[in-house]
Design an enzyme around this catalytic site. Structure first.
Site, PDB file in Angstrom:
ATOM      1  N   TYR A  51      54.934  37.291  37.192  1.00 17.77           N
ATOM      2  CA  TYR A  51      54.306  37.991  38.325  1.00 17.77           C
ATOM      3  C   TYR A  51      55.254  39.075  38.811  1.00 17.77           C
ATOM      4  O   TYR A  51      56.450  38.829  38.955  1.00 17.77           O
ATOM      5  CB  TYR A  51      54.016  37.012  39.474  1.00 17.77           C
ATOM      6  CG  TYR A  51      52.528  36.810  39.655  1.00 17.77           C
ATOM      7  CD1 TYR A  51      51.701  37.884  39.938  1.00 17.77           C
ATOM      8  CD2 TYR A  51      51.958  35.547  39.522  1.00 17.77           C
ATOM      9  CE1 TYR A  51      50.337  37.709  40.077  1.00 17.77           C
ATOM     10  CE2 TYR A  51      50.600  35.363  39.666  1.00 17.77           C
ATOM     11  CZ  TYR A  51      49.779  36.459  39.935  1.00 17.77           C
ATOM     12  OH  TYR A  51      48.439  36.296  40.069  1.00 17.77           O
ATOM     13  N   GLU A  53      54.348  41.749  41.462  1.00 15.04           N
ATOM     14  CA  GLU A  53      53.697  42.619  42.451  1.00 15.04           C
ATOM     15  C   GLU A  53      54.702  43.631  42.995  1.00 15.04           C
ATOM     16  O   GLU A  53      55.837  43.277  43.316  1.00 15.04           O
ATOM     17  CB  GLU A  53      53.098  41.775  43.573  1.00 15.04           C
ATOM     18  CG  GLU A  53      51.867  41.050  43.076  1.00 15.04           C
ATOM     19  CD  GLU A  53      51.277  40.070  44.072  1.00 15.04           C
ATOM     20  OE1 GLU A  53      51.781  39.999  45.197  1.00 15.04           O
ATOM     21  OE2 GLU A  53      50.307  39.397  43.693  1.00 15.04           O
ATOM     22  N   ASP A 197      38.802  62.623  33.917  1.00 15.40           N
ATOM     23  CA  ASP A 197      38.839  61.307  33.279  1.00 15.40           C
ATOM     24  C   ASP A 197      38.910  61.549  31.772  1.00 15.40           C
ATOM     25  O   ASP A 197      37.923  61.933  31.140  1.00 15.40           O
ATOM     26  CB  ASP A 197      37.545  60.558  33.661  1.00 15.40           C
ATOM     27  CG  ASP A 197      37.427  59.199  32.999  1.00 15.40           C
ATOM     28  OD1 ASP A 197      38.182  58.926  32.050  1.00 15.40           O
ATOM     29  OD2 ASP A 197      36.561  58.413  33.424  1.00 15.40           O
ATOM     30  N   THR A 223      42.126  55.611  30.016  1.00 13.29           N
ATOM     31  CA  THR A 223      42.375  54.263  29.507  1.00 13.29           C
ATOM     32  C   THR A 223      43.420  54.409  28.412  1.00 13.29           C
ATOM     33  O   THR A 223      43.720  55.524  27.970  1.00 13.29           O
ATOM     34  CB  THR A 223      41.093  53.630  28.930  1.00 13.29           C
ATOM     35  OG1 THR A 223      40.498  54.534  28.010  1.00 13.29           O
ATOM     36  CG2 THR A 223      40.113  53.284  30.024  1.00 13.29           C
ATOM     37  N   LYS A 226      40.897  53.150  23.180  1.00 13.40           N
ATOM     38  CA  LYS A 226      40.118  54.284  22.634  1.00 13.40           C
ATOM     39  C   LYS A 226      40.998  55.140  21.705  1.00 13.40           C
ATOM     40  O   LYS A 226      41.733  54.602  20.906  1.00 13.40           O
ATOM     41  CB  LYS A 226      39.520  55.105  23.774  1.00 13.40           C
ATOM     42  CG  LYS A 226      38.640  54.276  24.730  1.00 13.40           C
ATOM     43  CD  LYS A 226      37.781  55.128  25.629  1.00 13.40           C
ATOM     44  CE  LYS A 226      36.875  54.327  26.521  1.00 13.40           C
ATOM     45  NZ  LYS A 226      37.463  53.854  27.756  1.00 13.40           N
ATOM     46  N   ARG A 232      44.096  47.426  26.095  1.00 14.49           N
ATOM     47  CA  ARG A 232      43.153  47.811  27.146  1.00 14.49           C
ATOM     48  C   ARG A 232      43.919  47.892  28.461  1.00 14.49           C
ATOM     49  O   ARG A 232      44.426  46.890  28.962  1.00 14.49           O
ATOM     50  CB  ARG A 232      42.041  46.775  27.251  1.00 14.49           C
ATOM     51  CG  ARG A 232      41.368  46.542  25.932  1.00 14.49           C
ATOM     52  CD  ARG A 232      40.222  45.626  26.090  1.00 14.49           C
ATOM     53  NE  ARG A 232      39.068  46.402  26.475  1.00 14.49           N
ATOM     54  CZ  ARG A 232      38.160  46.852  25.606  1.00 14.49           C
ATOM     55  NH1 ARG A 232      38.283  46.594  24.330  1.00 14.49           N
ATOM     56  NH2 ARG A 232      37.129  47.540  26.009  1.00 14.49           N
TER      57      ARG A 232
END
Ligand code: DSN
Length: 411
Positions: A51, A53, A197, A223, A226, A232
């Protein structure tokens, strides 16, 4: 440590089956690709246990020494690759990244303007079924019905009328080069932010076969899968220091908790791979392949939206009276060619049925296919569509496709 097949035979078997399917099928979905083994190793690494954050060197948990290094590496590589001053690599995927970008630039209820879904825009560009159309007052522009190219008269008119806070450009089913500067002019004429985008074309931009919106748009989202061929994930970029701070705050703590550090590591690997000369060659070949595939579909009397492609993707429009996209998608799939049904600019059918299909070459190009194979695939697609009710013929074509795919291994 027990291996997957000892712990969960069922999932292990499903993974094997999916591997086989990916090997045997010709994947023409323009938003999919095959990641390298290196990317998948990073993705399956122990970074998934952590984790973290916060952002590098400013975390809410201890134990982030190496996470800090790997996230910093991903950020630095993204900045260098795209020639941009700031990059946030924590977005979980394209839709959350767009949401973060919108909320950094505008307030809920503000007007945003993007391309309509049937013209090639993404769900997050203002579709009423997505957060973008629910949280914001979304206005849609379209393509010119005759040329099927972006209608800048309409873009300018709508912008003047609705005074959007954000204009979104960069698309999910538009086969032509996006003229960033023309969008910038419209945005400037109404004092709007411009958001590009580039999810579909990031790899093409890196390879120099599509112009970059960096330095033109205020914010660029992408992203990392692609054409970029990573895991991803998503990257949000800007050259504006003030927006950079807002973007970081909107991603965390605004929208997300802990980033997926294993994905961040895999993004870093993909960005390293994308900075090589061989990746540039790959991007050039994607477009060469797409142009050849498009030309053979056309030669077989299939109508391409806008007449062809400048990028990695194309849309075939069967028209109101032709077969549905759903029907064609299923016939192609039976033979081992995977595409997605897609709405077309003058769509009369529902999005689950559609009058078109969308095809792209990033995945087949990764497998090493070139112009000769595109010619063959273009002809086979036309053959399948023409014989979609002839089971025997479809079986024969499926055999040819299996033979073709065995010659081109998946990484
Ligand atoms: N689902 C992606 C595509 O196929 O274009 C966009 O998010």
């Amino acid at each position: 440590m027990k291996s997957l097949k000892d712990v969960d035979k069922k999932v292990a078997e499903l993974i094997k089956k999916e591997e086989k399917r990916q090997r045997q099928d010709i994947n023409l979905i323009p938003s999919e690709n095959y990641t390298s083994r290196a990317v998948r190793e990073a993705l399956g690494s122990v970074f998934t246990n952590k984790y973290s954050e916060g952002y590098p060197f400013k975390r809410y948990y201890a134990g982030n020494k190496f996470v800090d290094e790997v996230e910093s590496l991903a950020i630095e590589r993204a900045k260098k690759l795209f020639g941009v001053g700031f990059a946030n690599v924590q977005g979980l995927s394209g839709s959350p990244a767009n949401m973060a970008a919108y909320l950094a630039l505008a307030e809920v209820g503000d007007t945003i303007m993007g391309m309509s879904l049937v013209s090639g825009g993404h769900l997050t560009h203002g579709s009423p079924v997505s957060f973008s159309g629910k949280l914001f007052n979304a206005v849609s522009y379209t393509v010119d019905p005759k040329t099927e190219l972006i209608d800048f008269n309409e873009v300018a008119k709508l912008a003047k009328k609705h005074r959007p806070k954000i204009i979104v450009c960069g698309f999910t089913a538009y086969p032509r080069i996006v003229p960033w500067k023309k969008f910038r002019e419209v945005a400037d004429s109404v004092g709007a932010y411009l958001l590009a985008d580039i999810a579909h074309i990031a790899g093409l931009i890196v390879a120099g076969v599509h112009t970059s919106p960096v330095g033109v748009a205020d914010v660029v989202t992408t992203t990392t899968h692609k054409t970029l061929r990573g895991p991803r994930g998503a990257i949000i970029m800007t050259n504006n220091e003030e927006l950079a701070q807002k973007i970081d705050k909107t991603v965390f703590p605004g929208l997300q908790g802990g980033p997926h550090d294993n994905t961040t590591a895999a993004i870093a690997v993909a960005l390293k791979e994308a900075s090589t000369a061989s990746f540039k060659k790959y991007g050039v070949q994607i477009v060469k392949n797409a142009k050849v595939l498009a030309s053979f579909l056309s030669k077989n009397n299939l109508r391409l939206v806008s007449g062809g492609t400048d990028t990695h993707l194309m849309l075939v429009d069967f028209g109101e009276k032709g077969p549905t996209g759903k029907e064609v998608q299923e016939a192609l799939n039976r033979c081992g060619i995977v595409v997605n049904k897609n709405t077309v600019p003058r769509e009369t059918r529902k999005p689950f049925v559609t009058s078109g299909i969308r095809l792209g070459t990033p995945a087949v190009t990764t497998r090493g296919m070139k112009e000769k194979e595109m010619e063959k695939i273009g002809n086979l697609i036309a053959d399948i569509i023409g014989n979609r009710a002839q089971e025997k013929k479809l079986k024969e074509i499926a055999g040819q496709i299996k033979l073709l795919t065995t010659r081109f291994p998946v990484p």
